[in-house]
Write a protein that holds these residues in place. Structure first.
Motif, PDB file in Angstrom:
ATOM      1  N   ALA A 288       0.813  -1.375   0.041  1.00 53.29           N
ATOM      2  CA  ALA A 288       0.026   0.055   0.109  1.00 53.29           C
ATOM      3  C   ALA A 288       0.729   1.213  -0.091  1.00 53.29           C
ATOM      4  N   ASP A 289       1.983   1.221   0.707  1.00 53.18           N
ATOM      5  CA  ASP A 289       2.659   2.523   0.855  1.00 53.18           C
ATOM      6  C   ASP A 289       3.199   2.683  -0.639  1.00 53.18           C
ATOM      7  N   SER A 290       3.694   1.746  -1.493  1.00 46.34           N
ATOM      8  CA  SER A 290       4.427   2.037  -2.549  1.00 46.34           C
ATOM      9  C   SER A 290       3.140   2.706  -3.661  1.00 46.34           C
ATOM     10  N   LEU A 291       1.897   2.034  -3.573  1.00 46.90           N
ATOM     11  CA  LEU A 291       0.740   2.541  -4.599  1.00 46.90           C
ATOM     12  C   LEU A 291       0.157   3.726  -4.235  1.00 46.90           C
ATOM     13  N   MET A 292       0.148   4.057  -2.991  1.00 48.53           N
ATOM     14  CA  MET A 292      -0.692   5.074  -2.408  1.00 48.53           C
ATOM     15  C   MET A 292       0.141   6.344  -2.049  1.00 48.53           C
ATOM     16  N   LEU A 293       1.279   6.068  -1.961  1.00 56.58           N
ATOM     17  CA  LEU A 293       2.186   7.181  -1.536  1.00 56.58           C
ATOM     18  C   LEU A 293       3.351   7.691  -2.798  1.00 56.58           C
ATOM     19  N   ASP A 294       4.312   6.651  -2.807  1.00 54.26           N
ATOM     20  CA  ASP A 294       5.318   6.954  -3.856  1.00 54.26           C
ATOM     21  C   ASP A 294       4.649   6.898  -5.343  1.00 54.26           C
ATOM     22  N   LYS A 295       3.481   6.209  -5.568  1.00 53.56           N
ATOM     23  CA  LYS A 295       2.953   6.191  -6.901  1.00 53.56           C
ATOM     24  C   LYS A 295       1.764   6.842  -7.013  1.00 53.56           C
ATOM     25  N   GLY A 296       1.459   7.602  -5.784  1.00 47.52           N
ATOM     26  CA  GLY A 296      -0.070   8.384  -5.796  1.00 47.52           C
ATOM     27  C   GLY A 296      -0.195   9.070  -7.126  1.00 47.52           C
ATOM     28  N   HIS A 297       0.787   9.685  -7.620  1.00 45.52           N
ATOM     29  CA  HIS A 297       0.637  10.604  -8.730  1.00 45.52           C
ATOM     30  C   HIS A 297       0.825   9.997  -9.926  1.00 45.52           C
ATOM     31  N   GLU A 298       1.052   8.734 -10.133  1.00 38.09           N
ATOM     32  CA  GLU A 298       1.128   8.126 -11.412  1.00 38.09           C
ATOM     33  C   GLU A 298      -0.205   8.053 -11.927  1.00 38.09           C
ATOM     34  N   VAL A 299       0.027   8.315 -13.430  1.00 35.94           N
ATOM     35  CA  VAL A 299      -1.242   8.482 -14.112  1.00 35.94           C
ATOM     36  C   VAL A 299      -1.376   7.184 -15.127  1.00 35.94           C
ATOM     37  N   VAL A 300      -2.382   6.574 -15.408  1.00 35.06           N
ATOM     38  CA  VAL A 300      -2.622   5.756 -16.326  1.00 35.06           C
ATOM     39  C   VAL A 300      -3.830   6.555 -17.260  1.00 35.06           C
ATOM     40  N   TYR A 301      -3.390   6.351 -18.674  1.00 35.60           N
ATOM     41  CA  TYR A 301      -4.200   6.717 -19.887  1.00 35.60           C
ATOM     42  C   TYR A 301      -4.259   5.624 -20.920  1.00 35.60           C
ATOM     43  N   LEU A 302      -5.209   5.525 -21.664  1.00 36.76           N
ATOM     44  CA  LEU A 302      -5.552   5.035 -22.543  1.00 36.76           C
ATOM     45  C   LEU A 302      -4.896   5.624 -23.817  1.00 36.76           C
ATOM     46  N   SER A 303      -3.986   5.023 -24.677  1.00 37.33           N
ATOM     47  CA  SER A 303      -3.242   5.680 -25.702  1.00 37.33           C
ATOM     48  C   SER A 303      -4.351   5.593 -26.852  1.00 37.33           C
ATOM     49  N   SER A 304      -4.251   6.558 -27.784  1.00 35.82           N
ATOM     50  CA  SER A 304      -4.933   6.648 -29.070  1.00 35.82           C
ATOM     51  C   SER A 304      -4.123   7.240 -30.027  1.00 35.82           C
ATOM     52  N   GLU A 305      -4.215   6.687 -31.462  1.00 35.23           N
ATOM     53  CA  GLU A 305      -3.685   6.954 -32.215  1.00 35.23           C
ATOM     54  C   GLU A 305      -3.977   8.588 -32.701  1.00 35.23           C
ATOM     55  N   ILE A 306      -3.186   9.628 -32.549  1.00 33.23           N
ATOM     56  CA  ILE A 306      -3.643  10.914 -32.821  1.00 33.23           C
ATOM     57  C   ILE A 306      -3.162  11.328 -34.144  1.00 33.23           C
ATOM     58  N   PRO A 307      -3.560  10.979 -35.287  1.00 37.45           N
ATOM     59  CA  PRO A 307      -3.011  11.289 -36.694  1.00 37.45           C
ATOM     60  C   PRO A 307      -2.152  12.504 -36.897  1.00 37.45           C
TER      61      PRO A 307
END
Length: 1137
Positions: A288-307
């Motif tokens: 929990a410490d790693s995911l909630m604190l160290d990586k709390g600001h990490e962002v997931v996004y779905l990549s899409s082709e922007i031509p």
């Protein structure tokens, strides 16, 4: 004997310094062991060191060896064996565990009394198959424990500590984090608590720190869930919508933060039916410490082709070419790219409209460095030729010209340099008044032959200067002023040029095998600060990824436009007050306070280990010279894995900060450690089962990164444990205490012995850490250092004296010799406990902890606010997206409108996020509404939004050919996209429509498309040239991945050209004969039907390029056949007469 004496001294000193024994207690033990030696038929030193080693590895305290009258037991060796046996067999009692937790003052006494009652009641019944008298929580716990007993991997009943942990989580009225030390069965607690949540009708999500751990735990605990009738699945390995939907219909779902966040975005943004019914009811977070604190600001996004992002690659290549020519001097200055003197003058003229070519030439003539020629006004229309004459000037002539220049334009001031000794700058001249009022200062390194370099003293000034110059080159003459706040291509160039240049500079400073690795056909980031995991699915933004790809000439990706995202913080907040977590390291009070602020006052509790922990931490070392540091680490490891007179060989784990340093230690240790015993663990993309699944034997050494520091369960054989367990050496200062504890947590697990040591090189410390350490060097610490030096001098004397007195006593056991020996030992121990002796390690850790405080404060004030702001804006966009799906006016063109709206939002965020407006959300609503209205009116909100080609294709497929042609024409007028596809598609639609003169119109479009292919290939060639000229690496044999990537692009575009030429030929034939043409439409993949694949080495890349070109709008290709037309033939005949 001399070496044995020094070994004995070191063992006794180790007990004092590492075992934290008092001097009197060490002396007391030594006296007792000497007395008990009693003339044994065994070497005194060997016997003594064996006992001291056992005291050390089993973490035995003086109280364990003393009687009620405070005397040492009569048989120390026997007592130690009794303690070992007891430790191996017994676990802590419920009463002791509850008391230890109550001392923390974190949990209400009434709750702990309830915990004690539940665990006590259930424990008494576990030998029975049923316990019908138990009710409520007790009955649930009983059923869960029986399921663990039947179906868990080792068929064991949960330990008391695990049941206590389960009860605390169950009785918590809101979110709770538990610290459960490594090796104490965290995954069992997680499964037990998830099962309870499912039993009471909730759907718990279990988030692991990696997909590997999630898969491992799902597989291991599936039989347990099945025994309880609970459905379970994992979301990390599912690719299809149906698979994911079925997964989320289960009661318990394992996965990673990335997979849960991505599936939410698939449901919410892409409207995929993956988790339609599942609510965010309860989450259980492992590590929990790693995911909630160290990586709390990490962002997931779905990549899409922007031509249209591909059109920026040429600019990025130019930036990389320019930045690669910069030269950083040891004295701090930065030299710009080599330029001709005429280029510098052209830039001055561009900045100052009062200076023109006519005046430049006149000054050159006046300075006597250019022949007198008629100076006509028309000359201004052709700047290049006259200024080029100045590119032949030598240094002296340039100085003369600039002197004349400053007389005419006194607002300028020039600092001139030549290359001096050691290639540093040597001042040549200063031209102009030294008054600083409104002066435009230009510093130049003059190189002769008309060549020079601009000199910069700060990186910020360099970035601004390069930004201005490169922007000037890519300034569009046809740029229109547009009302929309959705940026177009020119807006991006103007707004992001500085950021791109800063990231190009950053890429030059980054190191392969440190911040990133080469993986597959590209570049993959490495989370070297925390876990050293290779982040295969992560890409850097704003050009940094592309610059690193150019640096190593790998396959070149396009910049992404982030139009959807979710941070770990945002994901966990969706569960409101139902966030539960388990970790081996909760952290210090500051970190706990940050967690409370982030997650609604989340409570914490530390669970005691079920057995006494036997981690023996050796005194750390900070070494200044790198060579000495390498030797020290290797010597320490070699000593630990080699048998001595008092123990057998151990196994060792060497944890390094970077992949490069791990590989270096692996090479160095290979000189003394056999290949069979030496293993390297640095990359999670490799099959590491040989390392992780096998039991470590005596003499084994694993060299690893932090990849081995969290979640890695290393098993050691019995003989290694008997020798002292696994030895862990950490070769760098971890980012925080938690990362350090995670590394040391690889050893001394489940009551087994183990030891660990920090051995660091101070030259590897960050500049900021060095600065903080220097600030902490107070007069007191300097005095301590002086005392330290004074103390070290007689240390050897005292050590030798102790050794001599021991030998004297062994020869003659008289009381005088005994007293002298004890006195010498007391003196030696006193010297080593001198209060002024402060190590650099303590200073480094203190400086590190100060940095942690600063970083956490910045994280809370800046990073968290940024995340909240982003997600609030994203929420506004999602509301607009919902309205699009609800409005029937868009129902027949959602596949066009939605991707265009994604692009509008992504572009808006990219350009306007940093605006400090109080009404930014309201402004976004207005801007998206304007974009939506434009799309309703069949207009593109920006030249960077790929609307017209998408819309043209959509209309063509629906048979609305006239409107389709209109859209392709607008795409060509817009000017941002490549013209090949709209020209080709317009020709296709024109032929389908078959209006009068359609053959001539289609022919014109196809011939233009053919010419545009030349322009496109020329731009590809320019990118390749820029990148190849920038390369600092030795050219490898064969083609680079970048060259192969562009070869694939050329193969596909050449196939399109062949298709175009064939169509042109048939259209011309039809036109000459007055015939018609028959059109056959095909999928884009048929472009490859005439390729000889056996002669190509890039076959697997071709489908990906075809998918890419399809995303750009080439959704259909066509072939033509000529058809005889009587009316056309007669018309042709009439015209010929």
């Amino acid at each position: 004997m001399e070496a044995a004496g020094k070994l004995l001294s070191s063992r006794l000193i180790s007990l004092l310094k590492n075992g934290k024994w008092k001097i009197d207690d060490v002396v007391k033990l030594f006296k007792a062991i000497v007395e008990q030696y009693n003339g044994r038929n065994e070497d005194f030193y060997t016997w003594m060191m064996k006992i001291l080693h056992q005291v050390e590895i089993h973490k035995i305290s003086i109280s364990d060896l003393t009687l009620n009258d405070n005397k040492i037991v009569n048989h120390v060796e026997t007592k130690i064996n009794e303690i070992k046996t007891t430790d191996e067999k017994s676990e802590k009692k419920l009463k002791d565990i509850v008391e230890e937790i109550q001392k923390q003052g974190k949990i209400n006494e009434n709750i702990m009394a309830e915990v004690r009652d539940i665990v006590s009641s259930v424990s008494k019944c576990l030998s029975a198959s049923t316990a019908p008298h138990l009710q409520g929580i007790k009955q649930h716990l009983f059923k869960i424990c029986k399921a663990v007993q039947k179906k868990s991997k080792n068929k064991i009943t949960p330990r008391v500590t695990q049941m206590v942990s389960w009860c605390i989580l169950v009785l918590s009225k809101s979110s709770r984090l538990l610290q459960v030390l490594t090796g104490e069965g965290k995954s069992c607690i997680v499964a037990m608590f998830a099962a309870y949540q499912a039993m009471i009708g909730k759907t718990p999500d279990i988030i692991s720190s990696s997909s590997i751990l999630a898969e491992r735990d799902t597989k291991e605990w599936s039989p347990f869930y099945k025994e309880l009738g609970i459905t379970v699945d994992i979301n990390t390995s599912k690719l299809e919508e149906k698979e994911l939907k079925k997964c989320y219909e289960c009661q318990v779902v394992y996965g990673t933060a990335v997979s849960f966040a991505a599936d939410f975005l698939r449901q919410r943004v892409l409207r995929q039916d993956v988790r339609p019914e599942r609510e965010f009811q309860c989450v259980i977070v492992d590590e929990a410490d790693s995911l909630m604190l160290d990586k709390g600001h990490e962002v997931v996004y779905l990549s899409s082709e922007i031509p249209l992002m591909e059109s920026l690659n040429g600019i990025l290549a130019k930036i990389w070419f320019v930045v690669s020519q910069l030269k950083h001097l040891e004295t701090g200055e930065i030299l710009g790219p080599i330029q001709l003197f005429s280029q510098v003058l052209s830039e001055i003229m561009h900045e100052n409209k009062g200076i023109d070519q006519r005046s430049i030439v006149q000054m050159a003539v006046d300075a006597g460095i250019m022949s007198i020629i008629p100076i006509k006004k028309e000359m201004q229309e052709n700047m290049t030729n006259p200024l080029k004459e100045l590119d032949t000037l030598n240094v002296e002539q340039i100085v003369g010209f600039l002197t004349m220049f400053v007389r005419n334009f006194p607002e300028y001031f020039f600092k001139l340099y030549q290359e001096g000794h050691g290639r540093n700058l040597q001042k040549l001249n200063e031209i102009g008044s030294t008054s600083k009022n409104n002066k435009q200062e230009i510093s130049l390194l003059l190189m002769g032959c008309g060549q020079c370099r601009l000199v910069y003293y700060e990186e910020d000034l360099l970035v601004k200067s390069l930004s201005k110059t490169i922007k000037q080159e890519y300034q569009s003459e046809s740029a229109k002023v547009h009302e929309s706040r959705i940026p177009d291509r020119q807006d991006l160039i103007n707004g992001k040029m500085q950021t791109w240049i800063e990231n190009a500079l950053q890429a030059t400073k980054m190191t392969l095998g440190h911040e990133y690795i080469l993986h597959g056909d590209g570049v993959a980031p490495v989370d070297y600060k925390f876990t050293d995991v290779v982040q295969n699915n992560m890409r850097w933004g704003e050009g940094l990824q592309q610059f690193l790809e150019m640096k190593h000439q790998t396959k070149l990706s396009n910049m992404t436009l982030i139009a959807n995202f979710m941070s770990n913080l945002g994901l966990f907040k969706k569960y409101k007050n139902n966030v539960y977590g388990i970790t081996g390291t909760l952290g210090d009070p500051t970190e706990l306070e940050i967690l409370k602020k982030l997650y609604n006052g989340i409570e914490t509790c530390k669970i005691p280990p079920f057995r006494r922990r036997k981690l023996y931490e050796l005194e750390g070392m900070v070494i200044s010279e790198e060579d000495e540091w390498i030797r020290t680490v290797c010597n320490v490891v070699q000593h630990q894995v080699t048998s001595t007179v008092y123990r057998g060989p151990r196994a060792a784990l060497v944890i390094c900060e970077t992949i490069n340093r791990a590989k270096m230690f692996h090479r160095t240790l290979a000189d003394t450690i056999s290949k069979e015993n030496l293993k390297l663990y640095v990359n999670n993309n490799m099959n590491n089962s040989e390392i992780l699944d096998k039991e470590l034997k005596a003499g084994d050494v694993i060299v690893a990164t932090n990849l081995a520091g969290r979640g890695t369960d290393l098993k050691v054989c019995k003989c290694v444990n008997e020798a002292g367990g696994l030895f862990v050496v950490q070769t760098f200062l971890p980012l925080n205490v938690r990362v350090e504890q995670q590394a040391f947590g690889r050893t001394a697990r489940q009551g087994s012995p183990g030891s660990a040591q920090l051995i660091m090189c101070s030259s590897h410390f960050s500049d900021s850490l060095k600065q903080v350490m220097s600030l902490n060097t107070s007069p007191t610490s300097l005095f301590r250092l002086l005392c330290c030096l004074i103390i070290q001098m007689p240390h050897c004397v005292m050590e030798n004296l102790f050794e001599e007195t021991v030998n004297r006593y062994l020869k003659n056991h008289i009381s005088q010799n005994h007293e002298a020996m004890i006195s010498a030992l007391t003196g030696l121990l006193t010297m080593n406990s001198f209060p002024f002796k402060e190590s650099n390690l303590e200073k480094a850790k203190e400086a590190r902890n100060n940095e942690v405080q600063i970083r956490l404060s910045r994280f809370l004030k800046k990073d968290i606010n940024k995340i909240i702001k982003e997600e609030e804006l994203f929420s506004v966009y999602l509301d607009v997206l919902d309205s699009i799906y609800k409005e029937h006016v868009f129902s027949d063109q959602l596949d066009v409108i939605v991707p265009c709206l994604h692009e509008c939002w992504g572009l808006w965020l990219l350009m306007h996020f940093n605006e400090e407006k109080q009404t930014l959300k309201e402004q976004l609503e207005v801007d998206l509404l304007i974009a939506k209205l434009k799309l309703m009116c069949k207009q593109s909100p920006s030249s960077m939004v790929y609307y017209y080609i998408r819309s043209g294709n959509n209309l063509r497929q629906k048979g609305r050919l006239a409107k389709s042609i209109e859209m392709y024409s607008k795409a060509l007028e817009d000017g941002a996209c490549e013209k090949i596809i709209p020209l080709y598609n317009r020709a296709l639609t024109t032929i389908m429509k078959k209006d009068i003169g359609y053959i001539t119109q289609a022919l014109a479009d196809l011939e233009k498309a053919d010419k545009e292919i030349d322009s496109y290939k020329s731009r590809l060639d320019q990118i390749i040239k820029y990148v190849e000229k920038s390369s600092q690496e030795q050219k490898a044999e064969g083609k680079t991945l970048l060259a192969k990537h562009f070869q694939v692009k050329c193969i596909v575009i050449d196939q399109l050209r062949m298709n175009i030429k064939d169509a042109v030929m048939k259209l011309k034939r039809a036109e000459s004969r007055g015939a018609e043409v028959k059109l056959t439409e095909k999928l884009t993949f048929f472009l490859l039907e005439h390729i000889n694949f056996s002669s190509l080495r890039v076959v697997k890349e071709l489908p990906m390029e075809l998918m890419h070109i399809t995303s750009l709008g080439l959704d259909t290709i066509f072939s033509l056949d000529t058809i005889f037309s009587l009316s056309g033939f007669l018309s042709k005949m009439v015209k010929s007469f």
